[in-house]
Scaffold this active site. Structure first.
Site, PDB file in Angstrom:
ATOM      1  N   LYS A 181      -1.810   4.688  -6.314  1.00 24.24           N
ATOM      2  CA  LYS A 181      -3.091   4.023  -6.595  1.00 24.24           C
ATOM      3  C   LYS A 181      -3.295   3.826  -8.102  1.00 24.24           C
ATOM      4  O   LYS A 181      -2.629   4.457  -8.919  1.00 24.24           O
ATOM      5  CB  LYS A 181      -4.252   4.837  -6.003  1.00 24.24           C
ATOM      6  CG  LYS A 181      -4.199   4.958  -4.469  1.00 24.24           C
ATOM      7  CD  LYS A 181      -4.391   3.612  -3.800  1.00 24.24           C
ATOM      8  CE  LYS A 181      -4.468   3.679  -2.294  1.00 24.24           C
ATOM      9  NZ  LYS A 181      -3.191   3.927  -1.629  1.00 24.24           N
TER      10      LYS A 181
HETATM   11  N1  T4K Z   1      -6.840   3.918   3.736  1.00 23.14           N
HETATM   12  C1  T4K Z   1      -6.165   2.890   3.204  1.00 23.14           C
HETATM   13  C2  T4K Z   1      -6.720   1.510   3.350  1.00 23.14           C
HETATM   14  C3  T4K Z   1      -4.969   3.119   2.520  1.00 23.14           C
HETATM   15  O1  T4K Z   1      -4.272   2.074   2.001  1.00 23.14           O
HETATM   16  C4  T4K Z   1      -4.491   4.431   2.385  1.00 23.14           C
HETATM   17  C5  T4K Z   1      -3.238   4.711   1.697  1.00 23.14           C
HETATM   18  C6  T4K Z   1      -5.241   5.481   2.955  1.00 23.14           C
HETATM   19  C7  T4K Z   1      -6.416   5.179   3.627  1.00 23.14           C
HETATM   20  C8  T4K Z   1      -4.797   6.910   2.883  1.00 23.14           C
HETATM   21  O2  T4K Z   1      -4.772   7.380   1.557  1.00 23.14           O
HETATM   22  P1  T4K Z   1      -3.953   8.758   1.204  1.00 23.14           P
HETATM   23  O3  T4K Z   1      -4.147   9.718   2.348  1.00 23.14           O
HETATM   24  O4  T4K Z   1      -2.514   8.340   1.005  1.00 23.14           O
HETATM   25  O5  T4K Z   1      -4.634   9.239  -0.050  1.00 23.14           O
HETATM   26  C9  T4K Z   1       1.431   3.785   0.073  1.00 23.14           C
HETATM   27  C10 T4K Z   1       0.739   5.116  -0.010  1.00 23.14           C
HETATM   28  O6  T4K Z   1       1.528   6.204   0.484  1.00 23.14           O
HETATM   29  C11 T4K Z   1      -0.583   5.162   0.653  1.00 23.14           C
HETATM   30  O7  T4K Z   1      -1.363   6.101  -0.048  1.00 23.14           O
HETATM   31  C12 T4K Z   1      -1.290   3.804   0.616  1.00 23.14           C
HETATM   32  N2  T4K Z   1      -2.528   3.772   1.284  1.00 23.14           N
HETATM   33  C13 T4K Z   1      -0.400   2.726   1.190  1.00 23.14           C
HETATM   34  C14 T4K Z   1      -1.038   1.364   1.186  1.00 23.14           C
HETATM   35  O8  T4K Z   1       0.728   2.636   0.383  1.00 23.14           O
HETATM   36  P2  T4K Z   1       3.816   3.013   0.508  1.00 23.14           P
HETATM   37  O9  T4K Z   1       4.437   2.798   1.829  1.00 23.14           O
HETATM   38  O10 T4K Z   1       3.567   1.836  -0.342  1.00 23.14           O
HETATM   39  O11 T4K Z   1       4.527   4.108  -0.402  1.00 23.14           O
HETATM   40  P3  T4K Z   1       6.023   4.195  -0.849  1.00 23.14           P
HETATM   41  O12 T4K Z   1       6.407   5.617  -0.690  1.00 23.14           O
HETATM   42  O13 T4K Z   1       6.823   3.140  -0.173  1.00 23.14           O
HETATM   43  O14 T4K Z   1       5.949   3.921  -2.403  1.00 23.14           O
HETATM   44  C15 T4K Z   1       5.875   2.616  -2.926  1.00 23.14           C
HETATM   45  C16 T4K Z   1       6.984   2.394  -3.941  1.00 23.14           C
HETATM   46  O15 T4K Z   1       6.732   3.124  -5.109  1.00 23.14           O
HETATM   47  C17 T4K Z   1       8.335   2.770  -3.434  1.00 23.14           C
HETATM   48  O16 T4K Z   1       9.166   1.658  -3.555  1.00 23.14           O
HETATM   49  C18 T4K Z   1       8.792   3.909  -4.297  1.00 23.14           C
HETATM   50  C19 T4K Z   1       7.845   3.918  -5.475  1.00 23.14           C
HETATM   51  N3  T4K Z   1       7.366   5.255  -5.781  1.00 23.14           N
HETATM   52  C20 T4K Z   1       6.475   5.843  -4.926  1.00 23.14           C
HETATM   53  C21 T4K Z   1       6.032   7.122  -5.176  1.00 23.14           C
HETATM   54  C22 T4K Z   1       5.053   7.802  -4.229  1.00 23.14           C
HETATM   55  C23 T4K Z   1       7.816   5.883  -6.914  1.00 23.14           C
HETATM   56  O17 T4K Z   1       8.616   5.313  -7.688  1.00 23.14           O
HETATM   57  N4  T4K Z   1       7.362   7.132  -7.184  1.00 23.14           N
HETATM   58  C24 T4K Z   1       6.494   7.790  -6.359  1.00 23.14           C
HETATM   59  O18 T4K Z   1       6.100   8.942  -6.641  1.00 23.14           O
HETATM   60  O19 T4K Z   1       2.515   3.805   0.898  1.00 23.14           O
END
Ligand code: T4K
Length: 391
Positions: A181
């Site tokens: 975020k």
């Molecule tokens: N309600 C809504 C409308 C939401 O969008 C979300 C979360 C929630 C509730 C729940 O919030 P939390 O319980 O999570 O606080 C992400 C997030 O995990 C998620 O928080 C978010 N929404 C959602 C829209 O997106 P992805 O699938 O984009 O994450 P990920 O792991 O694929 O990471 C994105 C890219 O960033 C990857 O290519 C790798 C890179 N990355 C990621 C992380 C975490 C890094 O380079 N370093 C890192 O530490 O889910």
């Protein structure tokens, strides 16, 4: 490599200074001084009387849903991250999926009104991509039908109208401070509200229901934010203005670079809104672009750009929900169209304006050569392709 969601990194010296102070103080979690300061700052930005920080937004939503006494059916957009709906399911509630506004991707008040029955006890709306929902219409519906109104503001910290920040709408709102975020706390969330009774209940519930060292006054859970997360949250807040200014410049570079590309439109930002510009949301009209959204996402992966087709195909079409709630599979035309068209592009502090310019030029070139790109993708077995397009 350009990625959607790559975290905004903190000022390391400031963060490590806070971590040192945490160890010096001996207070690692359970309402330490940094947590209290973080809650106060978030409440100030949201313009609310109370803030209860949580370990993440998903648990924050579960706590708020439970504390509000929602029961039976709750109306929710299908076009959202699964956490919104999982939070309802985990509280034993039945999600009733409604359609969205095609411009904002937020819950459509007419769709909500049409879905209300005697079993409905609440509405859980989402400020999608940081766009403020039709808050007045939803508050009016909730009031007329005696429904609780909760906002999932996971995307919307620092957003709102010029006059009023997201935070004080409905009965409560929940922010996410996940690493991906705009402002983040590694993992984290926060419930904000002006309702003192609700805030009092939530403060108990977030800490197992304890009111003192051995009195359990309420059912609850461990939903607390640690001092390390609060340290990150405070450090991230110090950069908030710089992050939003950077996102804004990237948004302008995208608007300039994408404007002449046929079949690709950038979600506009309304002039009367405050925005964190954290999501660069485009829609692909396949007939005009000559490529579907999925083909374009795949072509970009081959250029080491990770664009995302978020929230496809909509929760009402997702297996866990169609299996659990047969009504979930009904047709929601706007949601289905948007879920087919949306492509989110990289931004944030790790993406420069120059990289945005290069990326929009690449997208223009891909679209110019659409038939050849389509033919090449059909033969491609590259492991970088997203799973949904691998041969
Ligand atoms: N309600 C809504 C409308 C939401 O969008 C979300 C979360 C929630 C509730 C729940 O919030 P939390 O319980 O999570 O606080 C992400 C997030 O995990 C998620 O928080 C978010 N929404 C959602 C829209 O997106 P992805 O699938 O984009 O994450 P990920 O792991 O694929 O990471 C994105 C890219 O960033 C990857 O290519 C790798 C890179 N990355 C990621 C992380 C975490 C890094 O380079 N370093 C890192 O530490 O889910």
């Amino acid at each position: 490599m350009l990625l959607v969601g790559r975290p905004n990194m903190p000022d390391r010296a400031a963060f490590m200074g806070r971590i040192d102070r945490m160890f010096d103080s001996g207070r690692l979690t359970n309402r330490g001084p940094m947590l209290l300061e973080f809650e106060e700052r978030v409440a100030r930005i949201a313009g609310t009387r109370h803030c209860i920080a949580t370990c993440n937004a998903t648990v924050g939503l579960e706590l708020a849903i439970s504390a509000l006494g929602m029961a039976g059916d709750v109306i929710v957009p299908s076009y959202t991250f699964v956490a919104t709906v999982h939070a309802l399911w985990r509280q034993g509630l039945r999600p009733v999926f409604c359609d969205i506004n095609p411009k904002t991707h937020c819950l459509d008040p007419d769709s909500v009104e049409a879905a209300i029955t005697s079993r409905t006890t609440g509405i859980l709306a989402v400020h999608m991509w940081g766009n403020t929902c039709a808050t007045h219409a939803l508050e009016d519906i909730a009031q007329r039908h005696g429904l609780k109104l909760l906002f999932d503001a996971a995307h919307a910290f620092g957003c709102g109208t010029k006059k009023r920040a997201v935070g004080g709408y409905g009965d409560a709102e929940v922010f996410s401070f996940h690493a991906t975020k705009c402002v983040h706390a590694l993992e984290g969330g926060a419930i904000v509200t002006d309702d003192s009774d609700l805030a009092g209940r939530l403060r108990l519930m977030v800490n197992f229901g304890f009111s003192d060292e051995d009195t359990v006054k309420h059912l609850g859970t461990n939903g607390k934010m640690s001092e390390a997360s609060a340290a990150m949250g405070l450090t991230s807040l110090e950069s908030m203005d710089a992050i939003i200014a950077h996102n804004r410049r990237n948004y302008a570079a995208y608007a300039f670079g994408l404007q002449a590309i046929p079949g690709i439109s950038l979600m506009s930002r309304r002039m009367n809104q405050q925005h964190n510009y954290h999501y660069i949301v485009t829609e692909i009209d396949a007939a005009t672009a000559g490529l579907t959204r999925d083909e374009l996402v795949a072509a970009l992966r081959l250029e080491n750009v990770v664009a995302r087709r978020y929230f496809y195909p909509g929760c009402h079409r997702m297996q866990p929900y169609t299996g659990l709630f047969p009504q979930a599979g009904r047709t929601l035309p706007v949601t289905e169209e948007i879920a087919r068209r949306v492509m989110v592009l990289p931004t944030g502090m790790q993406v420069s304006e120059a990289e945005v310019e290069q990326l929009t030029s690449r997208i223009a070139a891909i679209v110019r050569q659409a038939p050849a790109v389509r033919a090449a993708l059909a033969q491609c077995h590259d492991p970088r392709l997203p799973p949904f397009l691998r041969q």
